[in-house]
Design a protein around this motif. Structure first.
Motif, short mmCIF file in Angstrom:
data_model
loop_
_atom_site.label_atom_id
_atom_site.label_comp_id
_atom_site.label_asym_id
_atom_site.label_seq_id
_atom_site.Cartn_x
_atom_site.Cartn_y
_atom_site.Cartn_z
N PHE A 41 0.85 -1.19 0.00
CA PHE A 41 0.00 0.00 0.00
C PHE A 41 0.88 1.24 0.00
N LEU A 42 0.74 2.07 -1.05
CA LEU A 42 1.61 3.23 -1.24
C LEU A 42 0.90 4.57 -1.16
N GLY A 43 -0.42 4.56 -0.98
CA GLY A 43 -1.16 5.82 -0.94
C GLY A 43 -1.25 6.49 -2.29
N LEU A 44 -1.48 5.70 -3.34
CA LEU A 44 -1.54 6.22 -4.71
C LEU A 44 -2.89 6.89 -4.99
N GLN A 45 -3.02 7.48 -6.17
CA GLN A 45 -4.21 8.28 -6.49
C GLN A 45 -5.42 7.44 -6.87
N ASN A 46 -5.19 6.18 -7.18
CA ASN A 46 -6.28 5.30 -7.60
C ASN A 46 -6.31 4.05 -6.72
N LEU A 47 -7.50 3.50 -6.56
CA LEU A 47 -7.68 2.36 -5.66
C LEU A 47 -8.56 1.31 -6.31
N ILE A 48 -8.18 0.05 -6.18
CA ILE A 48 -9.00 -1.07 -6.65
C ILE A 48 -9.37 -1.90 -5.43
N ILE A 49 -10.67 -2.17 -5.26
CA ILE A 49 -11.16 -2.94 -4.12
C ILE A 49 -11.67 -4.28 -4.61
N THR A 50 -11.21 -5.35 -3.99
CA THR A 50 -11.66 -6.71 -4.35
C THR A 50 -12.35 -7.35 -3.15
N ALA A 51 -12.99 -8.49 -3.41
CA ALA A 51 -13.68 -9.22 -2.35
C ALA A 51 -12.82 -10.40 -1.89
N GLY A 52 -11.79 -10.12 -1.11
CA GLY A 52 -10.98 -11.20 -0.59
C GLY A 52 -9.51 -11.11 -0.97
N GLN A 53 -8.71 -11.97 -0.32
CA GLN A 53 -7.27 -11.92 -0.48
C GLN A 53 -6.79 -12.44 -1.83
N ALA A 54 -7.32 -13.59 -2.27
CA ALA A 54 -6.84 -14.19 -3.52
C ALA A 54 -7.09 -13.25 -4.69
N ASP A 55 -8.29 -12.65 -4.76
CA ASP A 55 -8.57 -11.68 -5.83
C ASP A 55 -7.64 -10.49 -5.74
N CYS A 56 -7.40 -10.02 -4.52
CA CYS A 56 -6.50 -8.88 -4.31
C CYS A 56 -5.11 -9.20 -4.84
N ILE A 57 -4.61 -10.39 -4.53
CA ILE A 57 -3.27 -10.78 -4.97
C ILE A 57 -3.20 -10.87 -6.49
N ASN A 58 -4.23 -11.44 -7.12
CA ASN A 58 -4.21 -11.57 -8.58
C ASN A 58 -4.31 -10.23 -9.28
N VAL A 59 -5.07 -9.29 -8.72
CA VAL A 59 -5.12 -7.94 -9.30
C VAL A 59 -3.77 -7.26 -9.10
N PHE A 60 -3.15 -7.44 -7.94
CA PHE A 60 -1.83 -6.88 -7.68
C PHE A 60 -0.83 -7.38 -8.72
N ARG A 61 -0.93 -8.66 -9.07
CA ARG A 61 -0.02 -9.24 -10.08
C ARG A 61 -0.34 -8.73 -11.47
#
Length: 318
Positions: A160-180
């Motif tokens: 988490f870097l405090g960037l200007q845009n944010l993507i919210i997912t429903a859970g950890q696995a989705d979060c990790i795949n979007v991060f990738r």
């Protein structure tokens, strides 16, 4: 035959693809994949055979290839290759497009029967862990927390870097795949977080949205009625917290054409480029936001003032 032995079976992989070259240095276009250039090679350490995309470095095992070309989930693809194989719950990793090695590289702890996801405050302090029981049969028993970890307060993130845009997912696995996947398209300037409770909106995130100068927020929840309703509700809450941010939430139209129930299944079936395409479609979607709401409100006020003026003028004439 086991899953690992499928991945090391050179002859079966060549048979399934149909046009692999003899040399691992020869570039070719595998049957069923896009027109990009690929190579076919063996990892000397693991013994696993891969198709490797020249442009991005993406690698596909024989199972990944069948998933991508046949439109199958992980278990279905394995059954396609080996009808008599017996599954175990550890296939959670493959069905979510993740590997134990990658999860460990981003700070998760992987054991035989569970995965521990670190839960940190937005300032980086470790609060505790949420655990995913890989063998739990009932949904209510799949997740549990360290003492002091509250899904109503904190979220999950890799970085988490405090960037200007944010993507919210429903859970950890989705979060990790979007991060990738975010590095593949125009989402490098976006933070990614995952809500760790199906019906929660963490208070720390509410405060952050309320006080930040965010430009856009994408709510990328699951491809089902619950996901759509929850995404719309979160969108409405965000708009109340910060009227300056543009919020876009998933709808059936956004998910149309992506044959998956959620982001992790999409990553497992089609790979990270398809996740990036999904995010791009969501980001470019035309959705009524705060500017249109304000415009409608101004039009309504103008109409009311005009009606009042006309009524007053008629009263004077009478």
């Amino acid at each position: 035959m086991s899953i690992e032995s499928l991945k090391t079976d050179e002859q079966l992989f060549r048979k399934i693809v149909g046009n692999t070259p003899e040399s691992s240095s020869t570039h070719f276009k595998p049957n069923g994949l896009d027109g990009d250039s690929w190579t076919f090679y063996k990892n000397k350490n693991s013994g696993i055979w891969y198709l490797k995309r020249h442009s991005s470095g993406e690698e596909l095992t024989i199972i990944d290839y069948v998933m991508a070309t046949q439109g199958l989930g992980f278990n279905e693809a394995v059954k396609f290759l080996e009808p008599d194989i017996e599954f175990n719950k550890l296939n959670w990793f493959q069905s979510h497009g993740l590997s134990p090695e990658y999860l460990e590289s981003i700070g998760c702890e992987v054991e035989k029967n569970k995965v521990a996801f670190p839960v940190r405050s937005l300032s980086g302090d470790l609060i505790g862990r949420q655990y995913r029981n890989l063998f739990a049969k009932e949904k209510k028993n799949r997740f549990y927390f360290d003492k002091g970890v509250s899904s109503g307060t904190y979220c999950y993130y890799v970085e988490f870097l405090g960037l200007q845009n944010l993507i919210i997912t429903a859970g950890q696995a989705d979060c990790i795949n979007v991060f990738r996947a975010k590095e593949l398209e125009e989402f490098a300037n976006s933070d990614v977080i995952g809500f760790i409770g199906e019906s929660t909106f963490p208070s720390e995130i509410k405060n952050y949205i309320k006080e930040s100068d965010l430009k856009t927020i994408l709510v990328a929840f699951d491809n089902d009625e619950t996901g759509f309703k929850r995404a719309e509700k979160v969108k409405e809450e965000i708009q109340k917290l910060n009227s300056n941010v543009t919020v876009k939430a998933v709808t059936p139209e956004i998910w149309e054409g992506f044959k998956a129930n959620d982001i992790s299944e999409l990553a497992a079936k089609k790979g990270l480029p398809e996740v990036a395409k999904f995010l791009a479609k969501l980001e470019k979607s035309e959705q009524r936001g705060q500017e249109e709401d304000a415009k409608r409100a101004n039009q309504k006020q103008s109409f009311s003032r005009s009606s009042s003026a006309n009524s007053s003028a008629r009263g004077q004439e009478d």
